[in-house]
Write a protein that holds these residues in place. Structure first.
Motif, PDB file in Angstrom:
ATOM      1  N   ASN A   6       0.801  -1.087  -0.001  1.00 14.21           N
ATOM      2  CA  ASN A   6       0.089   0.057  -0.140  1.00 14.21           C
ATOM      3  C   ASN A   6       0.784   1.302   0.044  1.00 14.21           C
ATOM      4  O   ASN A   6       0.329   2.173   0.172  1.00 14.21           O
ATOM      5  CB  ASN A   6      -1.111  -0.041   1.079  1.00 14.21           C
ATOM      6  CG  ASN A   6      -1.840  -1.034   1.189  1.00 14.21           C
ATOM      7  OD1 ASN A   6      -2.706  -1.145   0.009  1.00 14.21           O
ATOM      8  ND2 ASN A   6      -2.240  -1.761   2.044  1.00 14.21           N
ATOM      9  N   ASP A   7       2.230   1.005  -0.130  1.00 14.74           N
ATOM     10  CA  ASP A   7       2.954   2.326  -0.084  1.00 14.74           C
ATOM     11  C   ASP A   7       4.093   1.924  -0.813  1.00 14.74           C
ATOM     12  O   ASP A   7       5.260   1.196  -0.615  1.00 14.74           O
ATOM     13  CB  ASP A   7       3.453   2.410   1.268  1.00 14.74           C
ATOM     14  CG  ASP A   7       4.576   3.715   1.753  1.00 14.74           C
ATOM     15  OD1 ASP A   7       4.648   4.387   0.756  1.00 14.74           O
ATOM     16  OD2 ASP A   7       4.956   3.738   2.782  1.00 14.74           O
ATOM     17  N   VAL A   8       4.040   2.533  -2.192  1.00 16.94           N
ATOM     18  CA  VAL A   8       4.838   2.059  -3.603  1.00 16.94           C
ATOM     19  C   VAL A   8       5.647   3.143  -4.118  1.00 16.94           C
ATOM     20  O   VAL A   8       5.198   4.361  -4.212  1.00 16.94           O
ATOM     21  CB  VAL A   8       3.805   1.761  -4.687  1.00 16.94           C
ATOM     22  CG1 VAL A   8       4.678   1.322  -5.854  1.00 16.94           C
ATOM     23  CG2 VAL A   8       2.767   0.321  -4.285  1.00 16.94           C
ATOM     24  N   ILE A   9       6.810   3.015  -4.246  1.00 14.62           N
ATOM     25  CA  ILE A   9       7.707   3.651  -4.679  1.00 14.62           C
ATOM     26  C   ILE A   9       8.166   3.191  -6.257  1.00 14.62           C
ATOM     27  O   ILE A   9       8.200   2.187  -6.305  1.00 14.62           O
ATOM     28  CB  ILE A   9       9.266   3.966  -4.048  1.00 14.62           C
ATOM     29  CG1 ILE A   9       8.740   4.752  -2.657  1.00 14.62           C
ATOM     30  CG2 ILE A   9      10.212   4.436  -4.735  1.00 14.62           C
ATOM     31  CD1 ILE A   9       8.334   6.061  -2.810  1.00 14.62           C
ATOM     32  N   MET A  10       7.898   4.157  -7.372  1.00  9.87           N
ATOM     33  CA  MET A  10       7.846   3.517  -8.598  1.00  9.87           C
ATOM     34  C   MET A  10       8.835   4.182  -9.358  1.00  9.87           C
ATOM     35  O   MET A  10       9.126   5.444  -9.113  1.00  9.87           O
ATOM     36  CB  MET A  10       6.512   3.617  -9.281  1.00  9.87           C
ATOM     37  CG  MET A  10       6.610   3.019 -10.525  1.00  9.87           C
ATOM     38  SD  MET A  10       4.650   2.768 -11.099  1.00  9.87           S
ATOM     39  CE  MET A  10       4.905   1.597 -12.575  1.00  9.87           C
ATOM     40  N   ALA A  27      11.116  -1.117   3.359  1.00  8.31           N
ATOM     41  CA  ALA A  27       9.812  -0.766   3.981  1.00  8.31           C
ATOM     42  C   ALA A  27       8.705  -0.703   2.982  1.00  8.31           C
ATOM     43  O   ALA A  27       7.440  -1.111   3.249  1.00  8.31           O
ATOM     44  CB  ALA A  27      10.073   0.418   4.769  1.00  8.31           C
ATOM     45  N   LYS A  28       9.070  -0.094   1.697  1.00  8.56           N
ATOM     46  CA  LYS A  28       7.996   0.153   0.648  1.00  8.56           C
ATOM     47  C   LYS A  28       8.290  -0.896  -0.375  1.00  8.56           C
ATOM     48  O   LYS A  28       9.164  -1.466  -0.455  1.00  8.56           O
ATOM     49  CB  LYS A  28       8.060   1.493   0.286  1.00  8.56           C
ATOM     50  CG  LYS A  28       7.873   2.758   1.460  1.00  8.56           C
ATOM     51  CD  LYS A  28       8.034   3.974   0.770  1.00  8.56           C
ATOM     52  CE  LYS A  28       8.107   5.077   1.871  1.00  8.56           C
ATOM     53  NZ  LYS A  28       8.924   5.043   2.673  1.00  8.56           N
ATOM     54  N   ARG A  29       7.162  -0.841  -1.036  1.00  5.02           N
ATOM     55  CA  ARG A  29       7.060  -1.791  -2.201  1.00  5.02           C
ATOM     56  C   ARG A  29       7.721  -0.892  -3.504  1.00  5.02           C
ATOM     57  O   ARG A  29       7.587   0.211  -3.804  1.00  5.02           O
ATOM     58  CB  ARG A  29       5.644  -2.240  -2.758  1.00  5.02           C
ATOM     59  CG  ARG A  29       5.466  -3.206  -3.841  1.00  5.02           C
ATOM     60  CD  ARG A  29       6.095  -4.480  -3.499  1.00  5.02           C
ATOM     61  NE  ARG A  29       5.369  -5.105  -2.430  1.00  5.02           N
ATOM     62  CZ  ARG A  29       4.423  -6.384  -2.421  1.00  5.02           C
ATOM     63  NH1 ARG A  29       3.988  -6.313  -3.473  1.00  5.02           N
ATOM     64  NH2 ARG A  29       4.085  -6.653  -1.287  1.00  5.02           N
ATOM     65  N   ILE A  30       8.727  -1.769  -4.137  1.00  2.00           N
ATOM     66  CA  ILE A  30       9.267  -1.229  -5.423  1.00  2.00           C
ATOM     67  C   ILE A  30       8.809  -1.620  -6.593  1.00  2.00           C
ATOM     68  O   ILE A  30       8.729  -3.068  -6.919  1.00  2.00           O
ATOM     69  CB  ILE A  30      10.758  -1.456  -5.235  1.00  2.00           C
ATOM     70  CG1 ILE A  30      11.382  -1.075  -3.984  1.00  2.00           C
ATOM     71  CG2 ILE A  30      11.560  -0.541  -6.270  1.00  2.00           C
ATOM     72  CD1 ILE A  30      12.935  -1.354  -3.715  1.00  2.00           C
ATOM     73  N   ARG A  31       8.412  -0.643  -7.426  1.00  2.00           N
ATOM     74  CA  ARG A  31       7.986  -0.949  -8.650  1.00  2.00           C
ATOM     75  C   ARG A  31       8.644  -0.332  -9.823  1.00  2.00           C
ATOM     76  O   ARG A  31       8.808   0.770  -9.720  1.00  2.00           O
ATOM     77  CB  ARG A  31       6.175  -0.613  -8.725  1.00  2.00           C
ATOM     78  CG  ARG A  31       5.493  -1.120  -9.978  1.00  2.00           C
ATOM     79  CD  ARG A  31       4.104  -0.826 -10.006  1.00  2.00           C
ATOM     80  NE  ARG A  31       3.418  -1.355  -8.807  1.00  2.00           N
ATOM     81  CZ  ARG A  31       2.291  -0.843  -8.163  1.00  2.00           C
ATOM     82  NH1 ARG A  31       1.601   0.167  -8.861  1.00  2.00           N
ATOM     83  NH2 ARG A  31       1.778  -1.323  -7.136  1.00  2.00           N
ATOM     84  N   PHE A  32       8.924  -1.213 -10.911  1.00  2.00           N
ATOM     85  CA  PHE A  32       9.693  -0.612 -11.965  1.00  2.00           C
ATOM     86  C   PHE A  32       8.564  -0.642 -13.127  1.00  2.00           C
ATOM     87  O   PHE A  32       7.626  -1.468 -13.327  1.00  2.00           O
ATOM     88  CB  PHE A  32      11.012  -1.450 -12.277  1.00  2.00           C
ATOM     89  CG  PHE A  32      11.860  -1.257 -11.177  1.00  2.00           C
ATOM     90  CD1 PHE A  32      12.951  -0.272 -11.232  1.00  2.00           C
ATOM     91  CD2 PHE A  32      11.784  -2.358 -10.319  1.00  2.00           C
ATOM     92  CE1 PHE A  32      13.904  -0.012 -10.333  1.00  2.00           C
ATOM     93  CE2 PHE A  32      13.134  -1.917  -9.370  1.00  2.00           C
ATOM     94  CZ  PHE A  32      13.899  -1.113  -9.430  1.00  2.00           C
ATOM     95  N   GLY A  33       8.736   0.408 -14.229  1.00  2.00           N
ATOM     96  CA  GLY A  33       8.292   0.389 -15.331  1.00  2.00           C
ATOM     97  C   GLY A  33       9.018   0.635 -16.594  1.00  2.00           C
ATOM     98  O   GLY A  33       9.702   1.697 -16.409  1.00  2.00           O
ATOM     99  N   TRP A  34       8.892  -0.044 -17.839  1.00  2.00           N
ATOM    100  CA  TRP A  34       9.643   0.016 -19.032  1.00  2.00           C
ATOM    101  C   TRP A  34       8.542   0.665 -19.789  1.00  2.00           C
ATOM    102  O   TRP A  34       7.616  -0.373 -20.200  1.00  2.00           O
ATOM    103  CB  TRP A  34      10.498  -0.961 -19.330  1.00  2.00           C
ATOM    104  CG  TRP A  34      11.541  -1.116 -18.482  1.00  2.00           C
ATOM    105  CD1 TRP A  34      12.897  -0.662 -18.890  1.00  2.00           C
ATOM    106  CD2 TRP A  34      11.959  -1.857 -17.510  1.00  2.00           C
ATOM    107  NE1 TRP A  34      13.801  -0.816 -18.079  1.00  2.00           N
ATOM    108  CE2 TRP A  34      13.009  -1.645 -16.881  1.00  2.00           C
ATOM    109  CE3 TRP A  34      10.869  -2.420 -16.400  1.00  2.00           C
ATOM    110  CZ2 TRP A  34      13.710  -2.052 -15.834  1.00  2.00           C
ATOM    111  CZ3 TRP A  34      11.406  -2.925 -15.311  1.00  2.00           C
ATOM    112  CH2 TRP A  34      12.894  -2.651 -15.023  1.00  2.00           C
ATOM    113  N   TRP A  35       8.379   1.549 -20.336  1.00  2.00           N
ATOM    114  CA  TRP A  35       7.131   2.203 -21.047  1.00  2.00           C
ATOM    115  C   TRP A  35       7.247   2.172 -22.546  1.00  2.00           C
ATOM    116  O   TRP A  35       8.400   2.343 -23.023  1.00  2.00           O
ATOM    117  CB  TRP A  35       6.896   3.700 -20.857  1.00  2.00           C
ATOM    118  CG  TRP A  35       6.650   3.964 -19.312  1.00  2.00           C
ATOM    119  CD1 TRP A  35       7.691   4.861 -18.695  1.00  2.00           C
ATOM    120  CD2 TRP A  35       5.856   3.473 -18.326  1.00  2.00           C
ATOM    121  NE1 TRP A  35       7.562   4.773 -17.183  1.00  2.00           N
ATOM    122  CE2 TRP A  35       6.419   4.189 -17.062  1.00  2.00           C
ATOM    123  CE3 TRP A  35       5.075   2.621 -18.445  1.00  2.00           C
ATOM    124  CZ2 TRP A  35       5.612   3.513 -15.949  1.00  2.00           C
ATOM    125  CZ3 TRP A  35       4.284   2.016 -17.078  1.00  2.00           C
ATOM    126  CH2 TRP A  35       4.715   2.711 -15.933  1.00  2.00           C
TER     127      TRP A  35
END
Length: 431
Positions: A107-111, A150-158
């Motif tokens: 519920n606490d995402v760094i992208m 502590a936070k969820r890490i999410r990566f995006g390749w667009w």
């Protein structure tokens, strides 16, 4: 990176850099050094893919899909949860690749993200193989170090960024409001290895609340390296724009595209004055030889610092933000003011009050810019520096701890010389 429209021309403003390395924030883990040879190996793979697929990795072409497959395979093998998100643009199917490290608070995402597509004219190794490869190696390092954030890490390749930010906009618009709210910040990395490099950090001025924190995190590793940075207003030019439009705090790094390096910048960073930061921007010569390895190395390490810092530190509560977006004309040889009334803030202003300024002007060396506290105290922000450059887009830090926060603050702009005019486009106070 998309071609810059004239109305979105970025203003570049030098900012001061601490002489000593920045200390890690409390509760953070030291970020690892990212081996630049590994990042270069990913770029070599992207070059090989382009060579085997008509010389490019553009949306709707086989080279783009091969690029996505390469990145996804590496992430799957490292233990990421990955997914491909299809969309349609120009009658062709494109894909976003989303990869999530399955630890930390969901519920606490760094992208973090960057676009993977090139233009049709060339392989796009700097634009944006460089950001894509650096992100991939940082993501693989998260896995190899078994990071427990502590936070969820999410990566995006667009996908289809070069067609108008299509993939990232599709991603953000497809998120339900509850999912958007989980993303606490997005950092964007589009062109981080330009051959005649600058060291630009996205300005938080005019961006959603919380963006100032991201700007400071991205500035910190360069200060530790002893590398000065400049703030740049990227506007709607890259994939952070969709996140900013949704109210998500944004930041990013950029080594420059078709803009011309000034003499002052060449003195500060090296390289060649009067030449583009990337002379092969959107051209067939944007190959693996179009990379400054030092810039790629520094930016890869800065990306790792940002990911480690943002994902492992407790998020400080953001103070209230006030802004005045009303245009105020700046006639020649005149003084104008723009007010902001602050209410509901207890006690004094902070010692690091962030003052965001967005001024269009054809000669910023004419300008004297002050912020005036409610009691009339004057804090100078800009005093006729910058020479013949135009525009002033920057965030200044002011020690306003002696000032009561509530009351009317004023931005005062004086045009002190003849022949040039401008406009205050807006300004903000972040407490």
């Amino acid at each position: 990176m998309r071609t810059l429209l004239p109305t979105l021309a970025a203003a570049l403003v030098a900012v001061g850099v601490a002489s000593a390395p920045a200390a890690a924030a409390p509760g953070t883990l030291a970020a690892p050094d990212i081996p630049v040879a590994n990042v270069q190996a990913h770029l070599a793979q992207l070059q090989s893919i382009a060579n085997a697929n008509g010389g490019n990795r553009a949306h709707g072409r086989s080279g783009y899909r091969a690029s996505i497959d390469y990145v996804q395979a590496r992430l799957d093998a490292a233990g990421y949860t990955t997914s491909l998100q299809p969309f349609t643009s120009g009658g062709a199917t494109g894909w976003n690749l989303i990869a999530e490290w399955p630890r930390g608070d969901a519920n606490d995402v760094i992208m973090a993200g960057g676009h993977l597509d090139s233009v049709t004219a060339g392989p796009g190794i700097n634009d944006n193989g460089s950001g894509s490869a650096a992100l991939l190696e940082v993501a693989l390092t998260v896995a190899s170090q078994n990071l427990d954030p502590a936070k969820r890490i999410r990566f995006g390749w667009w996908g289809a960024e070069e067609r108008g930010l299509v993939g990232s906009t599709f991603y953000v618009n497809s998120l339900p409001a509850t999912e958007r709210a989980k993303i606490k910040g997005y950092v964007n990395f589009d062109m981080v290895g330009s051959p005649n490099p600058a060291y630009f950090v996205y300005s938080s001025s005019g961006q959603p609340p919380g963006s100032t924190d991201l700007q400071h995190v991205l500035e910190a590793p360069f200060a530790a390296m002893g590398v000065p940075t400049e703030l740049t207003s990227v506007g709607g030019r890259s994939d952070h724009a969709a996140f900013a439009n949704a109210g998500i705090p944004t930041g990013g790094l950029f080594t420059g595209a078709e803009g011309i390096k000034s003499s002052a910048q060449a003195q500060k960073w090296g390289g060649t004055a009067g030449q583009a930061f990337d002379r092969c921007y959107h051209a067939s010569c944007d190959t693996s030889s179009n990379i400054n390895v030092t810039a790629l190395d520094r930016n890869s390490d800065a990306i790792a610092y940002a990911i480690w810092t943002l994902s492992t530190a407790a998020t400080p509560p953001a103070g209230p933000r006030f802004e005045n977006p009303t245009d105020v004309a700046i006639p020649d040889l005149s003084t104008v003011e723009s007010p902001i009334t602050v209410t509901g803030v207890p006690g004094n202003a902070p010692g690091d009050l962030a003052v965001g300024v967005d001024i269009s002007h054809t000669y910023r060396g004419d300008l004297v810019v002050d912020v005036i506290a409610p009691d009339g105290s004057v804090y100078n922000l800009h005093n006729r520096s910058g020479g013949s450059a135009d525009n002033l887009v920057a965030t200044y830090t002011v020690n306003a701890s002696a000032e009561v926060a509530n009351g009317t603050w004023r931005l005062r702009v004086r045009d002190a010389a003849r022949a040039d005019t401008g406009t205050i486009n807006g300004w903000s106070l972040q407490f």
